[in-house]
Design a protein around this motif. Structure first.
Motif, PDB file in Angstrom:
ATOM      1  N   HIS A 235       9.044  -3.465  -0.823  1.00  0.00           N
ATOM      2  CA  HIS A 235       8.433  -3.970  -2.018  1.00  0.00           C
ATOM      3  C   HIS A 235       9.399  -3.638  -3.107  1.00  0.00           C
ATOM      4  N   ASP A 237       9.726  -2.101  -7.197  1.00  0.00           N
ATOM      5  CA  ASP A 237       8.850  -1.170  -8.156  1.00  0.00           C
ATOM      6  C   ASP A 237       8.413  -2.105  -9.482  1.00  0.00           C
ATOM      7  N   HIS A 293      12.801  -2.347  -1.313  1.00  0.00           N
ATOM      8  CA  HIS A 293      13.214  -1.167  -0.511  1.00  0.00           C
ATOM      9  C   HIS A 293      12.100  -1.138   0.341  1.00  0.00           C
TER      10      HIS A 293
HETATM   11 FE   LIG Z   1       9.376   1.837  -4.376  1.00  0.00          FE
END
Ligand SMILES: [Fe+2]
Length: 362
Positions: A235, A237, A293
């Motif tokens: 994903h 952030d 990540h």
């Molecule tokens: Fe994350």
């Protein structure tokens, strides 16, 4: 929870969910690691950025730090912060408290705080395999935003409304307050790198909202491993940037968009991993990418029996703030948008289409 959708997530690619994205993302990756089928980058080193010059080096020091940090985040999108001045004992104390929180409370006690959207952020407890609807993440999580802490502005603060017992909040608050002191230095340095007024976000980021997430990854059983699920799906952030005190069990993998290989990131104890998110990509007009990540199983099989603990702090602006492309970053690729609309449109990928809202209300 739709188990079929979650199971499909083990084979899915991020591009299967591109309709939810609010910034340009051309990278294509599987949500979980497929051992033997993926390439790893063992050459690229995530840059270390010493904050000492920012704090003690005058204008030249701030300029030096700004250049180093800006280059790291424009390039790989991750940096390792040292010289930040935060006492490593705070991290050790938080580690112990996370362990206590997940190992010494009952599931029922935790479920009493099951996550609900409040403003933009889904806040509260997430049972194992329920972090997202699109992948059976092998993690238990707990998200605390600013209102869950006895901090300025939270008049009438009630610890019992957010925490399973007394004693957690003060320990985590100490770390949150220490990391809050890094928000303006990081933002000012990035704005300076972009050629903007370094103080453009000072007001917006003073006493701003954040999501402090406790992650408890239980030991991995043989059936967990055979299921193909990862500890946390790939994903980006959603925030401006994230502080992650270096965890002591490996598993964090960072996607290098230049060669589409994964980097196993193991930062030194006491350092803080920093990465940029969707808010930052949006306002920087894609100069600072929102970086991909995930958390995989540890390389060393002996560590499969060990729980992994991490506690990232995501930095947000408040919901009614407008995310607008910064001046001097070129022809804007994006129109202005409220943080609320932007944030919930993206995260409805994880929580369901009805999560997306346009107007500020709880
Ligand atoms: Fe994350």
């Amino acid at each position: 929870m739709n188990k079929d959708l979650q199971k499909q997530g083990i084979e899915a690619s991020n591009q299967d969910f591109s309709e939810f994205e609010q910034v340009n993302k051309t990278q294509n990756y599987r949500l979980t690691e497929h051992p033997g089928d993926e390439a790893f980058d063992t050459d690229t080193v995530i840059p270390t950025c010493d904050m000492e010059p920012f704090f003690h080096g005058g204008e030249a020091g701030r300029q030096e730090f700004s250049q180093r940090l800006g280059r790291a985040l424009e390039g790989i999108g991750f940096a390792i912060l040292t010289g930040h001045g935060i006492d490593p004992e705070l991290n050790a104390a938080c580690n112990r408290k996370v362990q206590q929180c997940f190992e010494q409370t009952s599931l029922d006690e935790r479920l009493a705080f099951e996550a609900q959207r409040y403003g933009s952020v889904n806040q509260g407890y997430f049972p194992v395999r329920k972090t997202t609807i699109i992948h059976p993440d092998l993690v238990e999580g707990w998200v605390f935003c600013r209102r869950a802490f006895d901090l300025p502005g939270n008049t009438g603060f009630d610890e019992s409304a957010f925490w399973p017992a007394a004693g957690y909040e003060p320990v985590f608050r100490a770390l949150v307050q220490a990391q809050e002191k890094l928000i303006l230095p990081i933002m000012q340095s990035l704005l300076q790198y972009l050629g903007c007024d370094a103080h453009l976000y000072d007001d917006r980021l003073t006493d701003t909202n954040f999501g402090f997430r406790l992650n408890y990854y239980p030991s991995v059983s043989a059936s967990d491993r055979d299921s193909g699920a990862g500890r946390m799906l790939g994903h980006e952030d959603v925030d401006l940037f994230t502080f992650l005190p270096a965890p002591d069990v490996d598993g964090l993998q960072v996607l290098n968009r230049n060669n589409m290989k994964w980097i196993r990131l193991n930062a030194p104890p006491g350092s803080i991993i920093l990465n940029t998110g969707d808010y930052m990509q949006r306002i920087s007009n894609d100069i600072f990418p929102s970086t991909t990540h995930r958390v995989s199983h540890p390389v060393d099989p002996a560590l499969l029996d060990r729980a992994r603990i991490s506690f990232p702090m995501a930095i947000y602006v408040w919901e009614d703030e407008i995310l607008e492309v910064l001046p001097g970053t070129g022809e804007p690729k994006y129109p202005p948008v409220t943080a609320l609309k932007f944030h919930t449109a993206i995260t409805s990928k994880y929580y369901g289409a009805d999560y997306a809202v346009d107007e500020v209300s709880s």
